[in-house]
Write a protein that holds these residues in place. Structure first.
Motif, PDB file in Angstrom:
ATOM      1  N   SER A 124      47.615 106.243  95.522  1.00  0.00           N
ATOM      2  CA  SER A 124      46.985 106.163  96.847  1.00  0.00           C
ATOM      3  C   SER A 124      47.984 105.715  97.893  1.00  0.00           C
ATOM      4  O   SER A 124      47.915 106.135  99.059  1.00  0.00           O
ATOM      5  N   ALA A 125      48.966 104.885  97.498  1.00  0.00           N
ATOM      6  CA  ALA A 125      49.984 104.427  98.449  1.00  0.00           C
ATOM      7  C   ALA A 125      50.843 105.592  98.927  1.00  0.00           C
ATOM      8  O   ALA A 125      51.146 105.714 100.130  1.00  0.00           O
ATOM      9  N   ARG A 126      51.252 106.476  98.008  1.00  0.00           N
ATOM     10  CA  ARG A 126      52.082 107.615  98.402  1.00  0.00           C
ATOM     11  C   ARG A 126      51.269 108.606  99.229  1.00  0.00           C
ATOM     12  O   ARG A 126      51.785 109.201 100.183  1.00  0.00           O
ATOM     13  N   ALA A 127      49.992 108.792  98.893  1.00  0.00           N
ATOM     14  CA  ALA A 127      49.152 109.683  99.684  1.00  0.00           C
ATOM     15  C   ALA A 127      48.967 109.148 101.096  1.00  0.00           C
ATOM     16  O   ALA A 127      49.007 109.905 102.078  1.00  0.00           O
ATOM     17  N   THR A 128      48.792 107.842 101.221  1.00  0.00           N
ATOM     18  CA  THR A 128      48.656 107.231 102.546  1.00  0.00           C
ATOM     19  C   THR A 128      49.942 107.367 103.342  1.00  0.00           C
ATOM     20  O   THR A 128      49.918 107.690 104.540  1.00  0.00           O
ATOM     21  N   ALA A 129      51.076 107.150 102.676  1.00  0.00           N
ATOM     22  CA  ALA A 129      52.369 107.305 103.347  1.00  0.00           C
ATOM     23  C   ALA A 129      52.554 108.746 103.815  1.00  0.00           C
ATOM     24  O   ALA A 129      53.040 109.003 104.931  1.00  0.00           O
ATOM     25  N   ALA A 130      52.163 109.702 102.979  1.00  0.00           N
ATOM     26  CA  ALA A 130      52.289 111.108 103.357  1.00  0.00           C
ATOM     27  C   ALA A 130      51.414 111.434 104.559  1.00  0.00           C
ATOM     28  O   ALA A 130      51.823 112.188 105.451  1.00  0.00           O
ATOM     29  N   ARG A 131      50.204 110.862 104.584  1.00  0.00           N
ATOM     30  CA  ARG A 131      49.322 111.104 105.735  1.00  0.00           C
ATOM     31  C   ARG A 131      49.948 110.594 107.024  1.00  0.00           C
ATOM     32  O   ARG A 131      49.923 111.276 108.053  1.00  0.00           O
ATOM     33  N   LEU A 132      50.544 109.409 106.969  1.00  0.00           N
ATOM     34  CA  LEU A 132      51.172 108.843 108.172  1.00  0.00           C
ATOM     35  C   LEU A 132      52.392 109.651 108.608  1.00  0.00           C
ATOM     36  O   LEU A 132      52.603 109.884 109.803  1.00  0.00           O
ATOM     37  N   VAL A 133      53.209 110.084 107.647  1.00  0.00           N
ATOM     38  CA  VAL A 133      54.392 110.886 107.984  1.00  0.00           C
ATOM     39  C   VAL A 133      53.975 112.224 108.571  1.00  0.00           C
ATOM     40  O   VAL A 133      54.568 112.699 109.553  1.00  0.00           O
ATOM     41  N   PHE A 134      52.944 112.846 108.001  1.00  0.00           N
ATOM     42  CA  PHE A 134      52.471 114.128 108.524  1.00  0.00           C
ATOM     43  C   PHE A 134      51.964 113.968 109.954  1.00  0.00           C
ATOM     44  O   PHE A 134      52.286 114.785 110.830  1.00  0.00           O
ATOM     45  N   ARG A 135      51.188 112.933 110.213  1.00  0.00           N
ATOM     46  CA  ARG A 135      50.693 112.713 111.568  1.00  0.00           C
ATOM     47  C   ARG A 135      51.831 112.481 112.545  1.00  0.00           C
ATOM     48  O   ARG A 135      51.799 112.975 113.683  1.00  0.00           O
ATOM     49  N   HIS A 136      52.839 111.748 112.105  1.00  0.00           N
ATOM     50  CA  HIS A 136      54.003 111.525 112.964  1.00  0.00           C
ATOM     51  C   HIS A 136      54.712 112.853 113.250  1.00  0.00           C
ATOM     52  O   HIS A 136      55.147 113.105 114.389  1.00  0.00           O
ATOM     53  N   ALA A 137      54.820 113.708 112.231  1.00  0.00           N
ATOM     54  CA  ALA A 137      55.553 114.963 112.389  1.00  0.00           C
ATOM     55  C   ALA A 137      54.860 115.909 113.353  1.00  0.00           C
ATOM     56  O   ALA A 137      55.514 116.587 114.156  1.00  0.00           O
ATOM     57  N   VAL A 138      53.522 115.981 113.322  1.00  0.00           N
ATOM     58  CA  VAL A 138      52.828 116.990 114.120  1.00  0.00           C
ATOM     59  C   VAL A 138      52.483 116.508 115.525  1.00  0.00           C
ATOM     60  O   VAL A 138      52.115 117.335 116.373  1.00  0.00           O
ATOM     61  N   LYS A 139      52.620 115.227 115.781  1.00  0.00           N
ATOM     62  CA  LYS A 139      52.136 114.720 117.076  1.00  0.00           C
ATOM     63  C   LYS A 139      52.875 115.319 118.262  1.00  0.00           C
ATOM     64  O   LYS A 139      52.306 115.417 119.362  1.00  0.00           O
ATOM     65  N   SER A 140      54.125 115.762 118.066  1.00  0.00           N
ATOM     66  CA  SER A 140      54.876 116.335 119.182  1.00  0.00           C
ATOM     67  C   SER A 140      55.126 117.829 119.004  1.00  0.00           C
ATOM     68  O   SER A 140      55.825 118.445 119.814  1.00  0.00           O
ATOM     69  N   LEU A 141      54.562 118.439 117.961  1.00  0.00           N
ATOM     70  CA  LEU A 141      54.771 119.868 117.733  1.00  0.00           C
ATOM     71  C   LEU A 141      53.767 120.693 118.539  1.00  0.00           C
ATOM     72  O   LEU A 141      52.613 120.286 118.715  1.00  0.00           O
ATOM     73  N   PRO A 142      54.168 121.883 118.995  1.00  0.00           N
ATOM     74  CA  PRO A 142      53.260 122.740 119.776  1.00  0.00           C
ATOM     75  C   PRO A 142      52.280 123.494 118.874  1.00  0.00           C
ATOM     76  O   PRO A 142      52.232 124.725 118.845  1.00  0.00           O
ATOM     77  N   VAL A 143      51.499 122.729 118.119  1.00  0.00           N
ATOM     78  CA  VAL A 143      50.485 123.288 117.224  1.00  0.00           C
ATOM     79  C   VAL A 143      49.209 122.477 117.393  1.00  0.00           C
ATOM     80  O   VAL A 143      49.226 121.379 117.964  1.00  0.00           O
ATOM     81  N   ARG A 144      48.102 123.017 116.894  1.00  0.00           N
ATOM     82  CA  ARG A 144      46.843 122.287 116.870  1.00  0.00           C
ATOM     83  C   ARG A 144      46.422 122.120 115.417  1.00  0.00           C
ATOM     84  O   ARG A 144      46.361 123.098 114.671  1.00  0.00           O
TER      85      ARG A 144
END
Length: 419
Positions: free
Chosen positions: A31-51
């Protein structure tokens, strides 16, 4: 005039072993790695021109109303796959239906453009501990290379015929300005490689990587005598049929042989998008082979997919989704890596070069459209919906790489001194 042989029914049985690959399974991930992945993914997409659309109405990304959409259907499974291995899990999640997109190539293009910094730099130091390494059995020894080729190119001739043009050419085309005809662009590419190698009437030509025979046919129609090497039994079978129907069987010999087993002397050597299957450990052997079989004064026409050199160095040991599901043992080069191998291991020199990166993006768009349009006939030969999503993701993933400029494809003309 170039002959365009008709497509023939697949010679493989519907139960061919290469078709029975297991689909993605639910990964084991804390669960720790899944949570870390969720945070990294959110960080990655926050500035990308995608929805990015999540269940419950939450939206992520910096894209406007016309931006490509990524719909995450099963967030828990998606984050667990990323947490287990992001380089493999992202594609596996698409295969499993954990996420979908209205235009996967357009969606993946911004990701490809930001490949170097999708993961925050402070976290990149952990790559050596979290990245999977290439499996030992996928090394491109003579035996390993045959197994790797079998897993991809012996899938089904009918599968490839469903999305390639009538020349059955499985590499980047070269489009004329204002012309979107894929078949014409493929023949233009083939002619470009043959011109770089100065192939003409009477040329003794070695081709490393037969494909389904299009280049060998074109060279023979110029009057060359062609020896062409492949490790794919399926390709050899169909290539020989096509060569015979083109009326040039007396000038073309197709051998089921590894490039390291090439012998004889040739005026020219051509190799189109085969070096990517060689592997870094064997680049010296590959380039030495070009030099060894080429007569003094001879020429080489080489087409290769490339990536930025710094990314090659950063990712060369990583085992990715494309390795696991599409090209086991594959390794892209960079232009500096090619230049270095040529300089260190041969007497050859690079005389000419051209870049076709945008043309490859167009080629892949054609292939993906044809594949999806012709999916019913592919499914009828025994492939399932998981395979359809895998192949669609593969073509979209590659298209995004070329659309973003992260990937390129180059044609190089190499020469060997006369003395």
């Amino acid at each position: 005039m170039t002959t365009s042989p008709t497509r023939q029914p697949d010679t493989a049985a519907a139960g061919h072993p290469a078709r029975r690959r297991p689909g993605p399974v639910e990964p084991r991930c804390s669960s720790a790695r899944a949570t870390a992945a969720r945070l990294v993914f959110r960080h990655a997409v926050k500035s990308l021109p995608v929805r990015v659309a999540l269940p419950g109405g939450e939206r992520l990304g910096a894209g406007g109303p016309d931006s490509p959409v990524m719909r995450i259907v099963r967030p828990g499974a998606f984050h667990r796959r990323l947490g287990a291995d992001a380089k493999i899990g992202f594609g596996e999640a698409y295969m499993a239906g954990d996420w979908t997109s209205n235009d996967p190539a357009a969606l993946l293009t911004p990701f490809a453009a930001r490949m170097a910094d999708l993961v925050p730099r402070p976290l990149q130091v952990f790559r050596r501990w979290v990245d999977a390494r290439h499996p030992a059995h996928e090394r491109n020894t003579a035996e390993g290379a045959r197994a790797n080729v079998h897993r991809h190119y012996d899938l089904s001739n009918d599968l490839f015929a469903a999305f390639l043009d009538e020349s059955m050419t499985y590499s980047s085309a070269w489009f004329s300005p204002g012309d979107d005809d894929l078949h014409a662009a493929q023949l233009r590419k083939v002619d470009g490689v043959l011109d770089l190698a100065d192939v003409r009437a009477g040329t003794r030509l070695l081709e490393i990587g037969t494909g389904w025979g299009a280049l060998a046919i074109r060279a023979a129609e110029r009057g060359a005598r062609v020896t062409t090497l492949t490790l794919s039994a399926e390709q050899k079978h169909l290539a020989e049929q096509r060569i015979a129907r083109a009326g040039v069987a007396d000038r073309v010999q197709v051998l089921l042989r590894d490039y390291r087993e090439a012998h004889g002397s040739y005026d020219a050597v051509v190799s189109v998008e085969m070096v990517e299957a060689v592997g870094a450990d064997y680049w010296p052997a590959y380039f030495r082979t070009l030099d060894r079989v080429l007569e003094p004064g001879g020429r080489v026409g080489l087409q290769a997919i490339t990536m930025p050199h710094d990314r090659l160095l950063a990712t060369r040991h990583s085992h990715t989704w494309i390795h696991k599901y599409v090209f086991p043992g594959g390794q892209l080069l960079s232009v500096p890596a090619i230049q270095d191998a040529v300089r260190r291991h041969t007497a050859l020199g690079v005389a000419r070069s051209r870049s076709l990166g945008p043309d490859y993006a167009r080629t892949l768009r054609h292939w993906r459209t044809r594949f999806l349009d012709n999916w019913p006939q592919v499914a009828a030969t025994g492939f399932d919906d998981t395979f359809r999503r895998m192949w669609e993701f593969y073509l979209a993933y590659c298209e995004a790489g070329f659309r973003s400029g992260y990937l390129d494809v180059v044609q190089l003309g190499l020469t060997k001194p006369r003395h």
